[in-house]
Design an enzyme around this catalytic site. Structure first.
Site, mmCIF file in Angstrom:
data_model
loop_
_atom_site.group_PDB
_atom_site.id
_atom_site.type_symbol
_atom_site.label_atom_id
_atom_site.label_comp_id
_atom_site.label_asym_id
_atom_site.label_seq_id
_atom_site.Cartn_x
_atom_site.Cartn_y
_atom_site.Cartn_z
ATOM 1 C CG HIS A 96 -2.028 0.993 1.131
ATOM 2 N ND1 HIS A 96 -1.841 2.333 1.413
ATOM 3 C CD2 HIS A 96 -3.333 0.860 0.774
ATOM 4 C CE1 HIS A 96 -2.978 2.975 1.237
ATOM 5 N NE2 HIS A 96 -3.908 2.108 0.851
ATOM 6 C CD GLU A 168 -5.677 1.632 -2.751
ATOM 7 O OE1 GLU A 168 -6.799 1.786 -2.273
ATOM 8 O OE2 GLU A 168 -4.648 1.571 -2.061
ATOM 9 N N GLY A 174 -8.132 8.980 -0.225
ATOM 10 C CA GLY A 174 -8.532 9.835 0.887
ATOM 11 C C GLY A 174 -8.609 11.308 0.560
#
EC number: 5.3.1.1
Length: 252
Positions: A96, A168, A174
């Site tokens: 991530h 992503e 976010g």
């Protein structure tokens, strides 16, 4: 080839144990059939054992948000893939962007984790994605392909067929920004093409590719209609039971 969709939440460093337990109780009897979709929650390691107990008999699967690449040793504060699998956890998220940025994880680290996770009997969810600067410079394909090649190095065709890759874009995590459905599909197509170059068409048609980045119940259906998108890795919209269930509504 028909690929089963996989919708996975990533709670990051959120919730208390009691909140995690309440979430499982709220969703476990309201999920769509696993014949139609895999419903996964990625939770902090502290919560995985009680969540695994509570979800018994339901369609809910679990993911750890990280693991180390060794199964034992003097690695204070780390969690081994073998210990995570022993809890009954099916997936482990690796690579991530927050792990890469804040904890300085390299492609080599992530590749070692992928191998260790497969050896332990779980499935990696391998994340990739570019910064806004890279996106605006038109270098997304080059960047993402490089991450995929490094992350998959040394894995077998069978392993790659079974893993999950999550694209992503860092600029959409976010931030409330999201890539258009077309951009998301195009870059997931780059991921699939990279896998085909490395392992052949059969493997590239089997691997499941998620999109992540401010995915919400009102945007997921359009994303899932795209050719190269097989699922979503969802942050904020997975934190509340009602919102998580709304992400899965189309599969009921």
């Amino acid at each position: 080839m028909s690929r089963k969709p996989i919708i996975a939440g990533n709670w990051k460093m959120n919730k208390t144990l009691s909140e995690a337990q309440a979430f499982v109780e709220a969703v476990k009897n309201n999920l769509p059939s696993s014949d139609n979709v895999e419903s996964v929650i990625g939770a902090p390691a502290l919560f995985l054992a009680p969540m695994a107990y509570l979800r018994q008999g339901s369609e809910l699967k679990l993911a750890a948000e990280n693991s180390y690449f060794e199964n034992a040793g003097a690695f204070t504060g780390e969690n081994s893939p073998a210990a995570i699998v022993d809890l009954g956890v099916e997936y482990i998220i690796i690579g991530h962007s927050e792990r890469r940025e804040y904890f300085h994880e390299t492609d080599e680290d992530i590749n070692k984790k992928a191998k260790a996770i497969f050896a332990a009997g779980a499935t990696p969810i391998l994340c990739c994605g570019e910064t806004l600067e890279t996106f605006e410079a038109g270098k997304t394909a080059e960047w993402v392909s490089g991450q995929i090649e490094a992350g998959l190095a040394g894995l077998t065709a069978e392993q790659v067929s079974n893993l999950v890759i999550a694209y992503e874009p860092i600029w959409a995590i976010g931030t409330g920004k999201t890539a258009t459905n077309e951009i998301a599909d195009e870059t997931c197509g780059v991921v699939r093409s990279t896998v085909e170059k490395l392992y052949g068409k059969e493997v590239s048609e089997a691997v499941r590719i998620q999109y992540g980045g401010s995915v919400k119940p009102e945007t997921i259906e359009g994303l899932m209609a795209k050719e190269n998108i097989d699922g979503a890795l969802v942050g904020g919209a997975s934190l509340e039971a009602d919102s998580f269930l709304a992400l899965l509504e189309m599969y009921k």
